[in-house]
Design a protein around this motif. Structure first.
Motif, PDB file in Angstrom:
ATOM      1  N   PRO A 125       0.825  -1.210   0.000  1.00  0.00           N
ATOM      2  CA  PRO A 125       0.000   0.000   0.000  1.00  0.00           C
ATOM      3  C   PRO A 125       0.861   1.263   0.000  1.00  0.00           C
ATOM      4  O   PRO A 125       2.043   1.216   0.347  1.00  0.00           O
ATOM      5  CB  PRO A 125      -0.789  -0.106   1.304  1.00  0.00           C
ATOM      6  CG  PRO A 125      -0.013  -1.031   2.166  1.00  0.00           C
ATOM      7  CD  PRO A 125       0.765  -1.949   1.265  1.00  0.00           C
ATOM      8  N   HIS A 126       0.237   2.370  -0.370  1.00  0.00           N
ATOM      9  CA  HIS A 126       0.934   3.666  -0.292  1.00  0.00           C
ATOM     10  C   HIS A 126       1.255   3.981   1.163  1.00  0.00           C
ATOM     11  O   HIS A 126       2.378   4.385   1.472  1.00  0.00           O
ATOM     12  CB  HIS A 126       0.054   4.754  -0.920  1.00  0.00           C
ATOM     13  CG  HIS A 126       0.664   6.111  -0.885  1.00  0.00           C
ATOM     14  ND1 HIS A 126       1.816   6.430  -1.573  1.00  0.00           N
ATOM     15  CD2 HIS A 126       0.303   7.242  -0.227  1.00  0.00           C
ATOM     16  CE1 HIS A 126       2.128   7.695  -1.342  1.00  0.00           C
ATOM     17  NE2 HIS A 126       1.230   8.211  -0.526  1.00  0.00           N
ATOM     18  N   VAL A 127       0.274   3.815   2.036  1.00  0.00           N
ATOM     19  CA  VAL A 127       0.528   3.946   3.478  1.00  0.00           C
ATOM     20  C   VAL A 127      -0.255   2.873   4.229  1.00  0.00           C
ATOM     21  O   VAL A 127      -1.351   2.491   3.817  1.00  0.00           O
ATOM     22  CB  VAL A 127       0.124   5.323   4.075  1.00  0.00           C
ATOM     23  CG1 VAL A 127       1.080   6.414   3.669  1.00  0.00           C
ATOM     24  CG2 VAL A 127      -1.300   5.702   3.744  1.00  0.00           C
ATOM     25  N   THR A 128       0.320   2.405   5.323  1.00  0.00           N
ATOM     26  CA  THR A 128      -0.376   1.482   6.216  1.00  0.00           C
ATOM     27  C   THR A 128      -0.678   2.235   7.498  1.00  0.00           C
ATOM     28  O   THR A 128       0.188   2.938   8.041  1.00  0.00           O
ATOM     29  CB  THR A 128       0.508   0.250   6.514  1.00  0.00           C
ATOM     30  OG1 THR A 128       0.786  -0.402   5.272  1.00  0.00           O
ATOM     31  CG2 THR A 128      -0.209  -0.735   7.434  1.00  0.00           C
ATOM     32  N   LEU A 129      -1.903   2.117   7.957  1.00  0.00           N
ATOM     33  CA  LEU A 129      -2.346   2.920   9.097  1.00  0.00           C
ATOM     34  C   LEU A 129      -2.904   2.044  10.205  1.00  0.00           C
ATOM     35  O   LEU A 129      -3.523   1.010   9.941  1.00  0.00           O
ATOM     36  CB  LEU A 129      -3.434   3.901   8.636  1.00  0.00           C
ATOM     37  CG  LEU A 129      -3.013   4.911   7.560  1.00  0.00           C
ATOM     38  CD1 LEU A 129      -4.232   5.622   6.982  1.00  0.00           C
ATOM     39  CD2 LEU A 129      -2.023   5.925   8.128  1.00  0.00           C
ATOM     40  N   SER A 130      -2.697   2.498  11.459  1.00  0.00           N
ATOM     41  CA  SER A 130      -3.282   1.817  12.624  1.00  0.00           C
ATOM     42  C   SER A 130      -4.316   2.731  13.236  1.00  0.00           C
ATOM     43  O   SER A 130      -4.028   3.897  13.515  1.00  0.00           O
ATOM     44  CB  SER A 130      -2.223   1.574  13.702  1.00  0.00           C
ATOM     45  OG  SER A 130      -1.166   0.861  13.191  1.00  0.00           O
ATOM     46  N   GLY A 131      -5.496   2.167  13.461  1.00  0.00           N
ATOM     47  CA  GLY A 131      -6.563   2.967  14.050  1.00  0.00           C
ATOM     48  C   GLY A 131      -7.896   2.430  13.582  1.00  0.00           C
ATOM     49  O   GLY A 131      -7.945   1.400  12.903  1.00  0.00           O
ATOM     50  N   HIS A 132      -8.982   3.139  13.926  1.00  0.00           N
ATOM     51  CA  HIS A 132     -10.278   2.582  13.549  1.00  0.00           C
ATOM     52  C   HIS A 132     -10.787   3.069  12.197  1.00  0.00           C
ATOM     53  O   HIS A 132     -11.822   2.618  11.726  1.00  0.00           O
ATOM     54  CB  HIS A 132     -11.330   2.773  14.666  1.00  0.00           C
ATOM     55  CG  HIS A 132     -11.533   4.183  15.090  1.00  0.00           C
ATOM     56  ND1 HIS A 132     -10.979   4.698  16.242  1.00  0.00           N
ATOM     57  CD2 HIS A 132     -12.217   5.187  14.520  1.00  0.00           C
ATOM     58  CE1 HIS A 132     -11.326   5.972  16.355  1.00  0.00           C
ATOM     59  NE2 HIS A 132     -12.070   6.291  15.331  1.00  0.00           N
ATOM     60  N   ASN A 133     -10.069   3.973  11.573  1.00  0.00           N
ATOM     61  CA  ASN A 133     -10.330   4.345  10.181  1.00  0.00           C
ATOM     62  C   ASN A 133      -9.146   5.195   9.706  1.00  0.00           C
ATOM     63  O   ASN A 133      -8.197   5.423  10.470  1.00  0.00           O
ATOM     64  CB  ASN A 133     -11.682   5.085  10.030  1.00  0.00           C
ATOM     65  CG  ASN A 133     -11.766   6.339  10.891  1.00  0.00           C
ATOM     66  OD1 ASN A 133     -10.762   6.987  11.170  1.00  0.00           O
ATOM     67  ND2 ASN A 133     -12.973   6.672  11.324  1.00  0.00           N
ATOM     68  N   ILE A 134      -9.196   5.672   8.468  1.00  0.00           N
ATOM     69  CA  ILE A 134      -8.005   6.376   7.956  1.00  0.00           C
ATOM     70  C   ILE A 134      -7.810   7.724   8.659  1.00  0.00           C
ATOM     71  O   ILE A 134      -6.682   8.186   8.797  1.00  0.00           O
ATOM     72  CB  ILE A 134      -8.031   6.551   6.419  1.00  0.00           C
ATOM     73  CG1 ILE A 134      -9.124   7.502   5.946  1.00  0.00           C
ATOM     74  CG2 ILE A 134      -8.146   5.210   5.712  1.00  0.00           C
ATOM     75  CD1 ILE A 134      -8.964   7.924   4.476  1.00  0.00           C
ATOM     76  N   ILE A 135      -8.887   8.336   9.110  1.00  0.00           N
ATOM     77  CA  ILE A 135      -8.762   9.627   9.806  1.00  0.00           C
ATOM     78  C   ILE A 135      -7.999   9.410  11.113  1.00  0.00           C
ATOM     79  O   ILE A 135      -7.008  10.083  11.409  1.00  0.00           O
ATOM     80  CB  ILE A 135     -10.151  10.234  10.081  1.00  0.00           C
ATOM     81  CG1 ILE A 135     -10.971  10.306   8.791  1.00  0.00           C
ATOM     82  CG2 ILE A 135     -10.034  11.607  10.733  1.00  0.00           C
ATOM     83  CD1 ILE A 135     -12.472  10.331   9.009  1.00  0.00           C
ATOM     84  N   ASP A 136      -8.471   8.446  11.884  1.00  0.00           N
ATOM     85  CA  ASP A 136      -7.821   8.080  13.137  1.00  0.00           C
ATOM     86  C   ASP A 136      -6.385   7.617  12.873  1.00  0.00           C
ATOM     87  O   ASP A 136      -5.440   8.002  13.581  1.00  0.00           O
ATOM     88  CB  ASP A 136      -8.662   6.961  13.779  1.00  0.00           C
ATOM     89  CG  ASP A 136      -8.199   6.583  15.162  1.00  0.00           C
ATOM     90  OD1 ASP A 136      -7.886   7.493  15.953  1.00  0.00           O
ATOM     91  OD2 ASP A 136      -8.151   5.369  15.457  1.00  0.00           O
ATOM     92  N   GLY A 137      -6.211   6.804  11.837  1.00  0.00           N
ATOM     93  CA  GLY A 137      -4.885   6.273  11.512  1.00  0.00           C
ATOM     94  C   GLY A 137      -3.914   7.373  11.106  1.00  0.00           C
ATOM     95  O   GLY A 137      -2.744   7.360  11.507  1.00  0.00           O
ATOM     96  N   LEU A 138      -4.379   8.332  10.308  1.00  0.00           N
ATOM     97  CA  LEU A 138      -3.495   9.431   9.904  1.00  0.00           C
ATOM     98  C   LEU A 138      -3.158  10.308  11.109  1.00  0.00           C
ATOM     99  O   LEU A 138      -2.027  10.773  11.257  1.00  0.00           O
ATOM    100  CB  LEU A 138      -4.142  10.246   8.772  1.00  0.00           C
ATOM    101  CG  LEU A 138      -4.146   9.533   7.408  1.00  0.00           C
ATOM    102  CD1 LEU A 138      -5.090  10.232   6.426  1.00  0.00           C
ATOM    103  CD2 LEU A 138      -2.737   9.461   6.811  1.00  0.00           C
ATOM    104  N   LYS A 139      -4.138  10.519  11.983  1.00  0.00           N
ATOM    105  CA  LYS A 139      -3.844  11.268  13.218  1.00  0.00           C
ATOM    106  C   LYS A 139      -2.782  10.533  14.037  1.00  0.00           C
ATOM    107  O   LYS A 139      -1.839  11.141  14.565  1.00  0.00           O
ATOM    108  CB  LYS A 139      -5.131  11.451  14.040  1.00  0.00           C
ATOM    109  CG  LYS A 139      -5.995  12.589  13.524  1.00  0.00           C
ATOM    110  CD  LYS A 139      -7.425  12.590  14.024  1.00  0.00           C
ATOM    111  CE  LYS A 139      -7.613  12.337  15.478  1.00  0.00           C
ATOM    112  NZ  LYS A 139      -9.061  12.348  15.846  1.00  0.00           N
ATOM    113  N   ASN A 140      -2.916   9.213  14.123  1.00  0.00           N
ATOM    114  CA  ASN A 140      -1.925   8.419  14.864  1.00  0.00           C
ATOM    115  C   ASN A 140      -0.543   8.486  14.210  1.00  0.00           C
ATOM    116  O   ASN A 140       0.465   8.220  14.862  1.00  0.00           O
ATOM    117  CB  ASN A 140      -2.369   6.957  14.972  1.00  0.00           C
ATOM    118  CG  ASN A 140      -3.562   6.794  15.897  1.00  0.00           C
ATOM    119  OD1 ASN A 140      -3.805   7.635  16.763  1.00  0.00           O
ATOM    120  ND2 ASN A 140      -4.334   5.727  15.714  1.00  0.00           N
ATOM    121  N   SER A 141      -0.521   8.808  12.918  1.00  0.00           N
ATOM    122  CA  SER A 141       0.759   8.937  12.209  1.00  0.00           C
ATOM    123  C   SER A 141       1.274  10.371  12.209  1.00  0.00           C
ATOM    124  O   SER A 141       2.216  10.694  11.473  1.00  0.00           O
ATOM    125  CB  SER A 141       0.600   8.476  10.756  1.00  0.00           C
ATOM    126  OG  SER A 141       0.222   7.132  10.710  1.00  0.00           O
TER     127      SER A 141
END
Ligand SMILES: [Zn+2]
Length: 264
Positions: free
Chosen positions: A86-102
């Motif tokens: 993937p372009h980015v892999t994210l952790s969280g409950h959705n991409i918004i949460d995941g991007l914030k976590n990043s």
């Protein structure tokens, strides 16, 4: 530093209307892709987008334009991993949460009622943003002013994720001071006064108007990642159907433009 990300949804914009529109700013982002959206109504599509299931062309064996092959945003634990990274892999409950976590600042504005935080149904899609503005649309100019003011408060060096849902392309297809009466909606489900030619004329003009108004925002993100698509199309009389919220080739078919930048 990760690149900022701009994600724009032209609500209800049909692929063929987008093709017809003179939209040089949007069309110069990337080659236009005829994609299928994961749903036929705003909530269904955006909840899928926000879980990394963006629109795609399943016939192409390449990442991003085919999210089954490789996702732009891959949520850890969220479905098939894809054939390519993937372009980015994210952790969280959705991409918004995941991007914030990043480390991203997540800024969103929506103009259709599925984004109205005053309603319990509108809170689902809007709740995770650091800042969210609902603009009972169509109000693209006000949304852009709000984005500018909100981005001005983001500390230097912090990447931003900006989500913008645009209602000018939604029925009754209207932009500020458009030369037609928005009180007449030419695309009403089960309506008696519908007019497919008027739907097309209006939606094409709305895309052209939005394209002009979006120019400064697109310039601001010229070195960043930009994704532009519709959440769904509309039926304009095909098979006797009008508007969206029904599963049909024309409600699922959407324009898609992806320009991804890597960190730098
Ligand atoms: Zn929609």
């Amino acid at each position: 530093m990760p690149r900022s990300i701009l994600f724009v949804t032209l609500d209800s914009c049909r692929y063929d209307a987008f093709v017809e529109a003179r939209a040089p700013n949007l069309k110069s982002l990337a080659p236009l892709c005829r994609a299928q959206s994961p749903s036929h109504f705003t909530y269904g599509s955006h909840s899928a987008f926000f879980m990394g299931f963006t629109p795609g062309d399943a016939s192409r064996r390449e990442p991003y334009v085919n999210p089954k092959y490789g996702k732009i945003f891959r949520m850890e634990g969220g479905g098939h991993p894809g054939a390519e990274k993937p372009h980015v892999t994210l952790s969280g409950h959705n991409i918004i949460d995941g991007l914030k976590n990043s480390g991203y600042r997540a800024i969103g504005t929506g103009a259709v009622n599925w984004f109205n935080p005053e309603r319990p149904t509108g809170r689902v899609l809007s709740a995770d943003f650091d800042a969210f503005a609902f603009a009972a649309g169509p109000k693209l100019q006000a949304q852009l002013e709000w984005i500018d003011a909100t981005l001005a408060q983001v500390p230097a060096g912090t990447p931003s994720f900006v989500f913008l849902n645009i209602a000018e392309t939604h029925v009754p297809y209207y932009y500020k001071d458009a030369p037609w009466d928005p009180a007449y909606n030419p695309c009403v489900a089960f309506g008696e006064q519908n007019d497919a030619a008027e739907c097309r004329r209006r939606q094409v003009a709305c895309v052209e108007w939005c394209d002009k108004i979006l120019e400064p925002l697109l310039e601001r993100f010229e070195k960043d990642s930009v994704i532009v698509c519709s959440d769904h199309g509309d039926c304009w009389g095909e098979d006797g159907l009008w508007e969206h919220g029904v599963s049909h080739e024309k409600t699922l078919e959407v324009p898609l433009l992806i320009r991804l930048s890597t960190d730098g």
